[in-house]
Design an enzyme around this catalytic site. Structure first.
Site, PDB file in Angstrom:
ATOM      1  N   LEU A   1       6.668   3.043   1.517  1.00  0.00           N
ATOM      2  CA  LEU A   1       7.532   1.857   1.594  1.00  0.00           C
ATOM      3  C   LEU A   1       8.718   2.051   2.535  1.00  0.00           C
ATOM      4  O   LEU A   1       9.198   3.157   2.750  1.00  0.00           O
ATOM      5  CB  LEU A   1       8.038   1.503   0.190  1.00  0.00           C
ATOM      6  CG  LEU A   1       6.936   1.232  -0.842  1.00  0.00           C
ATOM      7  CD1 LEU A   1       7.546   0.907  -2.198  1.00  0.00           C
ATOM      8  CD2 LEU A   1       6.011   0.098  -0.398  1.00  0.00           C
TER       9      LEU A   1
ATOM     10  N   ASP B   1       2.012  -9.564   8.975  1.00  0.00           N
ATOM     11  CA  ASP B   1       0.561  -9.676   8.801  1.00  0.00           C
ATOM     12  C   ASP B   1       0.201 -11.156   8.659  1.00  0.00           C
ATOM     13  O   ASP B   1      -0.272 -11.599   7.615  1.00  0.00           O
ATOM     14  CB  ASP B   1       0.143  -8.876   7.567  1.00  0.00           C
ATOM     15  CG  ASP B   1       0.487  -7.404   7.711  1.00  0.00           C
ATOM     16  OD1 ASP B   1      -0.307  -6.675   8.310  1.00  0.00           O
ATOM     17  OD2 ASP B   1       1.577  -7.001   7.256  1.00  0.00           O
TER      18      ASP B   1
ATOM     19  N   HIS C   1       9.507  -3.689   3.085  1.00  0.00           N
ATOM     20  CA  HIS C   1       9.037  -3.927   1.715  1.00  0.00           C
ATOM     21  C   HIS C   1      10.210  -4.308   0.808  1.00  0.00           C
ATOM     22  O   HIS C   1      10.083  -5.193  -0.039  1.00  0.00           O
ATOM     23  CB  HIS C   1       8.334  -2.681   1.162  1.00  0.00           C
ATOM     24  CG  HIS C   1       7.093  -2.278   1.913  1.00  0.00           C
ATOM     25  ND1 HIS C   1       7.022  -1.163   2.708  1.00  0.00           N
ATOM     26  CD2 HIS C   1       5.877  -2.862   1.995  1.00  0.00           C
ATOM     27  CE1 HIS C   1       5.815  -1.058   3.230  1.00  0.00           C
ATOM     28  NE2 HIS C   1       5.091  -2.077   2.822  1.00  0.00           N
TER      29      HIS C   1
ATOM     30  N   GLN D   1      -3.322 -12.185   7.718  1.00  0.00           N
ATOM     31  CA  GLN D   1      -3.552 -11.879   6.301  1.00  0.00           C
ATOM     32  C   GLN D   1      -2.995 -13.003   5.426  1.00  0.00           C
ATOM     33  O   GLN D   1      -3.623 -13.428   4.452  1.00  0.00           O
ATOM     34  CB  GLN D   1      -2.870 -10.554   5.962  1.00  0.00           C
ATOM     35  CG  GLN D   1      -2.821 -10.242   4.495  1.00  0.00           C
ATOM     36  CD  GLN D   1      -2.294  -8.846   4.238  1.00  0.00           C
ATOM     37  OE1 GLN D   1      -3.009  -7.870   4.439  1.00  0.00           O
ATOM     38  NE2 GLN D   1      -1.059  -8.732   3.813  1.00  0.00           N
TER      39      GLN D   1
ATOM     40  N   MET E   1       0.836  -1.205   0.000  1.00  0.00           N
ATOM     41  CA  MET E   1       0.000   0.000   0.000  1.00  0.00           C
ATOM     42  C   MET E   1       0.873   1.259   0.000  1.00  0.00           C
ATOM     43  O   MET E   1       0.404   2.349   0.333  1.00  0.00           O
ATOM     44  CB  MET E   1      -0.935  -0.013   1.201  1.00  0.00           C
ATOM     45  CG  MET E   1      -1.938  -1.167   1.131  1.00  0.00           C
ATOM     46  SD  MET E   1      -3.420  -0.882   2.080  1.00  0.00           S
ATOM     47  CE  MET E   1      -2.744  -0.724   3.711  1.00  0.00           C
ATOM     48  N   GLY E   2       2.148   1.090  -0.345  1.00  0.00           N
ATOM     49  CA  GLY E   2       3.028   2.259  -0.434  1.00  0.00           C
ATOM     50  C   GLY E   2       3.559   2.693   0.917  1.00  0.00           C
ATOM     51  O   GLY E   2       3.480   1.951   1.891  1.00  0.00           O
TER      52      GLY E   2
ATOM     53  N   GLN F   1     -10.550  -2.383   2.235  1.00  0.00           N
ATOM     54  CA  GLN F   1     -10.052  -3.096   3.419  1.00  0.00           C
ATOM     55  C   GLN F   1      -9.947  -2.194   4.642  1.00  0.00           C
ATOM     56  O   GLN F   1      -9.489  -2.629   5.693  1.00  0.00           O
ATOM     57  CB  GLN F   1      -8.712  -3.774   3.121  1.00  0.00           C
ATOM     58  CG  GLN F   1      -7.517  -2.844   3.011  1.00  0.00           C
ATOM     59  CD  GLN F   1      -6.274  -3.590   2.581  1.00  0.00           C
ATOM     60  OE1 GLN F   1      -6.188  -4.086   1.457  1.00  0.00           O
ATOM     61  NE2 GLN F   1      -5.299  -3.710   3.470  1.00  0.00           N
TER      62      GLN F   1
HETATM   63  P1  AMP Z   1       1.554  -2.900   3.478  1.00  0.00           P
HETATM   64  O1  AMP Z   1       2.094  -1.931   2.489  1.00  0.00           O
HETATM   65  O2  AMP Z   1       1.695  -2.452   4.895  1.00  0.00           O
HETATM   66  O3  AMP Z   1       0.198  -3.425   3.119  1.00  0.00           O
HETATM   67  O4  AMP Z   1       2.519  -4.152   3.395  1.00  0.00           O
HETATM   68  C1  AMP Z   1       2.813  -4.777   2.172  1.00  0.00           C
HETATM   69  C2  AMP Z   1       3.532  -6.060   2.463  1.00  0.00           C
HETATM   70  O5  AMP Z   1       4.735  -5.796   3.185  1.00  0.00           O
HETATM   71  C3  AMP Z   1       2.706  -7.017   3.344  1.00  0.00           C
HETATM   72  O6  AMP Z   1       2.849  -8.330   2.859  1.00  0.00           O
HETATM   73  C4  AMP Z   1       3.320  -6.847   4.688  1.00  0.00           C
HETATM   74  O7  AMP Z   1       3.180  -7.986   5.510  1.00  0.00           O
HETATM   75  C5  AMP Z   1       4.780  -6.614   4.318  1.00  0.00           C
HETATM   76  N1  AMP Z   1       5.476  -5.948   5.420  1.00  0.00           N
HETATM   77  C6  AMP Z   1       5.046  -4.885   6.130  1.00  0.00           C
HETATM   78  N2  AMP Z   1       5.918  -4.593   7.118  1.00  0.00           N
HETATM   79  C7  AMP Z   1       6.919  -5.490   7.026  1.00  0.00           C
HETATM   80  C8  AMP Z   1       8.116  -5.736   7.782  1.00  0.00           C
HETATM   81  N3  AMP Z   1       8.453  -4.979   8.826  1.00  0.00           N
HETATM   82  N4  AMP Z   1       8.917  -6.762   7.406  1.00  0.00           N
HETATM   83  C9  AMP Z   1       8.587  -7.554   6.333  1.00  0.00           C
HETATM   84  N5  AMP Z   1       7.468  -7.365   5.589  1.00  0.00           N
HETATM   85  C10 AMP Z   1       6.646  -6.368   5.934  1.00  0.00           C
END
Ligand code: AMP
Length: 281
Positions: A33, A150, A37, A153, A30-31, A61
């Site tokens: 980043l 997550d 990410h 998820q 969702m950016g 969501q």
């Molecule tokens: P989001 O942009 O928050 O929806 O996250 C996108 C993806 O990045 C999801 O699969 C998250 O689980 C993953 N993600 C978010 N934070 C972390 C982190 N600290 N370490 C590894 N992956 C992450």
């Protein structure tokens, strides 16, 4: 990095690679980043010929309008980060491109979405399932990468893929943390300096809980300690602390009953809602 905002040209571009047998990896985001990410991009690059990342703040969501409005946005910096990470393709659509008409489809994941995040964010996983299905259909990746942070998820998406026969292999990537243990999250940007200092309490609580279980403490006893620790900090509030079987997310009353127990925690630091998790063993 090639950047697309529309589905048709993206599909045409990816088809060229598919036709010559290239393997595609997808990293949906969702950016806003961060290095977490980037670690997903690295995981994809290691096993795929082409890595596609998506940046889309998915309105379906968000059960809380304010959370959606305040979700951090930083597309210029995101493009820089993805370029540095070596991402090949970015898909950054508008809401109208993904939802040309009001979506009426609802997904029910049974027990999986009635607990923890699903309980406190009604409709959240229906929206996640919907957008991930759309992205899988648009990109048709061979592999898709998600963060362990997550975990619920990931469990929901595993169910989605197996029930709907999506032809994609799912991969979970370890959570990347700050030095003090705080899990990297886009939402951390909303914390002020004093909140940021307190925000690693969830990690500390998980670490303490893990030690408690190692010493034979019960879930009830551990939960009580976690609540006291988190709620003992001014401006911090625990929402839930649960222990579940990581394979099926059945909530546990007794950690000894599962070798795959995972602790999941959520709460607020000021107005910012954070989640984290850790395996018991
Ligand atoms: P989001 O942009 O928050 O929806 O996250 C996108 C993806 O990045 C999801 O699969 C998250 O689980 C993953 N993600 C978010 N934070 C972390 C982190 N600290 N370490 C590894 N992956 C992450």
């Amino acid at each position: 990095m090639e950047i697309f905002t529309q589905i048709a040209p993206l599909k045409a571009y990816l088809k060229e690679f598919k036709n010559i047998g290239k393997v595609l990896g997808l990293v949906p985001t969702m950016g806003a980043l961060h290095e977490g990410h980037s670690s997903l991009i690295q995981a994809s690059k290691a096993h795929n010929d082409v890595t596609v990342s998506t940046i889309f703040i998915n309105p379906t969501q968000f059960n809380n309008k304010n959370d959606l409005l305040k979700y951090p946005r930083s597309i210029e910096k995101d493009i820089e980060l993805l370029t540095t990470a070596g991402c090949d393709v970015l898909f950054h659509p508008t809401t109208a491109e993904i939802y040309p008409e009001k979506s009426i489809l609802k997904l029910d994941f049974g027990d999986l979405d009635k607990i923890m995040e699903g309980h406190f964010r009604p409709g959240h996983f229906s929206g996640v399932g919907l957008v991930v299905s759309k992205l899988f259909n648009i990109v048709t990746p061979d592999n898709a990468y998600f963060g362990q942070k997550d975990w619920q998820q990931f469990a929901v998406i595993q169910k989605l893929v197996s029930e709907l026969n999506f032809n994609v292999a799912l991969h979970s990537v370890e959570t990347l943390r700050e030095e003090d243990g705080l899990a990297l999250s886009s939402r951390n940007r909303r914390l002020n300096i004093s909140e940021r200092k307190k925000a690693n309490v969830f990690y500390k609580a998980l670490t303490q809980a893990k030690e408690g279980f190692f010493n034979g403490e019960t879930i009830t006893g551990v939960r009580e300690k976690v609540r006291n620790m988190v709620d003992g900090i001014d401006g911090v509030k625990l929402e839930y602390f649960e222990v579940a079987d990581s394979k099926n997310l059945n909530l546990l009353d007794d950690v000894g009953a599962s070798k795959d127990a995972i602790m999941c925690i959520a709460g607020y630091v000021g107005e910012v809602r954070l989640i984290d998790n850790m395996f018991v063993a």
